[in-house]
Design an enzyme around this catalytic site. Structure first.
Site, PDB file in Angstrom:
ATOM      1  N   TYR A   1       0.942  -1.371   0.507  1.00 57.68           N
ATOM      2  CA  TYR A   1      -0.105  -0.034  -0.412  1.00 57.68           C
ATOM      3  C   TYR A   1       0.689   1.346   0.320  1.00 57.68           C
ATOM      4  O   TYR A   1       1.078   2.388  -0.564  1.00 57.68           O
ATOM      5  CB  TYR A   1      -1.250  -0.118   0.645  1.00 57.68           C
ATOM      6  CG  TYR A   1      -2.184   1.387   0.842  1.00 57.68           C
ATOM      7  CD1 TYR A   1      -3.396   0.831   0.708  1.00 57.68           C
ATOM      8  CD2 TYR A   1      -1.670   2.106   1.975  1.00 57.68           C
ATOM      9  CE1 TYR A   1      -3.885   2.083   1.013  1.00 57.68           C
ATOM     10  CE2 TYR A   1      -2.493   3.649   2.123  1.00 57.68           C
ATOM     11  CZ  TYR A   1      -3.735   3.121   1.440  1.00 57.68           C
ATOM     12  OH  TYR A   1      -5.106   4.178   1.913  1.00 57.68           O
TER      13      TYR A   1
ATOM     14  N   PHE B   1     -14.634  -0.507  15.981  1.00 58.89           N
ATOM     15  CA  PHE B   1     -14.900  -0.418  18.299  1.00 58.89           C
ATOM     16  C   PHE B   1     -16.711  -0.119  17.906  1.00 58.89           C
ATOM     17  O   PHE B   1     -16.749  -0.687  18.022  1.00 58.89           O
ATOM     18  CB  PHE B   1     -13.674   0.353  18.489  1.00 58.89           C
ATOM     19  CG  PHE B   1     -12.663   0.157  18.695  1.00 58.89           C
ATOM     20  CD1 PHE B   1     -12.199  -1.021  18.748  1.00 58.89           C
ATOM     21  CD2 PHE B   1     -11.485   1.704  19.289  1.00 58.89           C
ATOM     22  CE1 PHE B   1     -11.190  -0.964  18.854  1.00 58.89           C
ATOM     23  CE2 PHE B   1     -10.796   1.641  19.728  1.00 58.89           C
ATOM     24  CZ  PHE B   1     -10.045   0.404  19.283  1.00 58.89           C
TER      25      PHE B   1
END
Ligand code: UDP
Length: 254
Positions: A87, A133
């Site tokens: 990346y 999360f």
């Protein structure tokens, strides 16, 4: 992206490739091809149709930065052979291609470096920290902090990013960037976990998992350049952005 595209356009936003570590590491060779061959194909298209082209580059070009916050003039600290390299180096090579096409062929380029962005319409399986999360908190599952949770990120709400991106595309002819687009508010992953727990009212426990290789220890954009050139700065802080994002994820938890 890795194939030729024959269209007639005035402006090109090159947003490839996947940005979540889980997804870009799934097929790292394809990730690199998407960034490099994709940039060559899109720059070739821009050249043929004389379009303006914007490259979505990334704060990952700074790697694990040892200058903090990161200004555009910083060259970065990137491992060329690690699991994030497909990346990081792909996006760095794409920036090189953009500036070489600009110098060699006069292509009208715009390069933005996007810092961590979040908001509604993310894939619940995206794998990045904000969506993980929130999904974990809403489902009452353990909140997975990688490492000790002291690493930092700066999170930009999607609407702010889109506004900055469009301003950059339509900026004056001689401003190429690269320019940072991000929210300079900086948080540890532990702070983020606690914010998500408070805003969702969840009883999820925080658990600690191994830190992935080359995970940057800190990240925060220097945004003086974008303020000056595009009169842009983020207006949605992390609490407000999370409040707008959490209801979107609730639909996946029913
Ligand atoms: N992270 C975490 N728990 C998760 C997912 C990510 O603690 O469930 C951490 C990750 O190790 C990194 C930070 O959150 O330090 C941001 O990770 P993300 O994958 O969102 O993006 P990155 O900025 O690393 O590309």
């Amino acid at each position: 992206m890795t194939k030729e595209l024959l269209v007639e356009v005035d402006q090109i936003y090159n947003l490839a490739c996947p940005a979540s570590p889980v997804h870009y590491q799934y097929n790292p060779v394809k990730t690199m091809k998407t960034s490099v061959l994709g940039a060559i194909n899109m720059l070739g298209l821009a050249k043929r149709v004389k379009a303006r082209i914007l490259q979505a580059s990334t704060s990952e070009v700074y790697g694990d930065p040892n200058i903090h916050p990161q200004p555009e003039t910083y060259w970065g600290n990137v491992n060329p052979i690690g699991i994030r390299s497909c990346y990081d180096e792909g996006k760095r090579a794409a920036e090189t291609l953009f500036f070489d096409y600009h110098r060699q062929n006069g292509i009208d380029i715009k390069v933005i470096r996007i810092f961590n962005t979040y908001g509604p319409y993310m894939n619940p399986n995206d794998g990045r920290v904000v969506s993980n999360f929130i999904m974990q908190a809403l489902k009452g599952e353990d909140i997975t902090i990688y490492g000790d949770g002291t690493q930092t990120r700066s999170f930009c709400y999607v609407d702010d990013l889109v506004e900055g991106m469009i301003r950059m595309m339509n900026s004056r002819d001689d401003f190429t960037g690269p320019v940072n687009l991000g929210n300079p508010g900086e948080f540890t992953m532990l702070e983020l976990a606690n914010k998500v727990l408070a805003l969702t009212g969840s009883k999820s426990k925080i658990v600690y998992r191994p830190l992935p290789q080359d995970d940057p220890t800190q990240r925060k954009p220097e945004i003086a350049l974008v303020k000056k050139e595009l009169d842009w700065e983020p207006v949605v802080d992390l609490d407000e952005g999370l409040k707008r994002t959490i209801p979107y994820f609730e639909r996946f938890c029913k």
